[in-house]
Scaffold this active site. Structure first.
Site, short mmCIF file in Angstrom:
data_model
loop_
_atom_site.label_atom_id
_atom_site.label_comp_id
_atom_site.label_asym_id
_atom_site.label_seq_id
_atom_site.Cartn_x
_atom_site.Cartn_y
_atom_site.Cartn_z
N ASP A 12 37.44 26.72 46.56
CA ASP A 12 36.01 26.56 46.83
C ASP A 12 35.80 25.91 48.19
OD1 ASP A 12 33.27 26.54 46.47
OD2 ASP A 12 33.30 25.29 44.67
N CYS A 70 27.91 30.26 37.48
CA CYS A 70 27.97 28.81 37.21
C CYS A 70 26.62 28.13 37.48
CB CYS A 70 29.07 28.18 38.06
SG CYS A 70 29.65 26.60 37.40
#
Length: 225
Positions: A137, A7
């Site tokens: 996360d 990412c």
């Protein structure tokens, strides 16, 4: 095989390094406050050069459905990752299918890992129907993604494993080529997501770190396979 997402991509060179290393997905951050923010125009040009089989994931923070859908269709994204109450509520409260609401059917909502320390979370049938996978996360001072820190793995791994029985789970937060094997062994996730752990500087990938990360994941895959 474990789904791997690289990412925070900001340029074509880094995107191609990720693909060549064997990543399943490349992520683009559409959030002006992020050092990895990318323009719609730049992301569109990168996506044009990527193989069809690679997921192109747009990361949005507190964006409404109209904004997300516009970017998805303009860039050619195949999935969206949503952070923040506004973005999540907008999708969950919309009665339309995800593909009509945000332009794609693959929606990845973010849940702060440490929020699982106190127990499970309730996932409604509507949320379940619209979710491709849940991203777990780390969150620091309300911010998540690319922070370079892990959540409390020991205190949450049982809840993460329990959650993964009902839907795919992607683990993120402070992952590197050195610790991703431990995370995979602990959580047995559907996927892993990395940003800062494969960077030279924020927004610029280190090719060797990208290759080492994917290689570490595939090494674990082979051992358990």
């Amino acid at each position: 095989m474990t789904w791997v997402k690289i990412c925070g991509t900001t340029n074509l060179e880094d995107a191609l390094v990720a693909v060549e290393a064997g990543a399943d997905a490349v992520g683009f951050v559409f959030y002006e406050k992020s050092p990895r923010n990318i323009s719609v125009e730049a992301a569109r040009e990168i996506v044009k050069e990527l193989p069809e089989g690679v997921e192109k994931v747009g990361v949005f923070v507190d964006a409404d459905c109209e904004r997300i859908r516009a970017v998805v269709l303009d860039v050619g994204l195949t999935a969206v990752q949503l952070h923040g109450k506004r973005a999540l509520d907008g999708v969950w409260e919309d009665t339309r299918p995800a593909a009509e609401c945000v332009g794609v059917s693959k929606v990845i909502p973010m849940i702060p890992g440490n929020a699982l320390k106190g127990g499970g979370i309730m996932i409604s049938e509507r949320v379940h129907e619209k979710t491709f996978a849940i991203l777990i996360d780390a969150q620091v001072n309300g911010a998540s993604g690319g922070m370079g820190t892990t959540f409390d793995w020991e205190a949450t791994h049982e809840m993460v494993q329990a959650l993964s029985l009902s839907m795919p789970v992607i683990v993120a937060g402070g992952l590197t080529g050195s610790n991703v094997g431990e995370a995979m062994s602990l959580f047995h996730p559907f996927g892993v997501d990395v940003v800062s752990g494969v960077e030279a500087t924020p927004g610029k990938k280190d090719p060797e770190k990208v290759r080492a990360f994917v290689r570490a994941v595939r090494d674990i895959d082979r051992r358990v396979g």
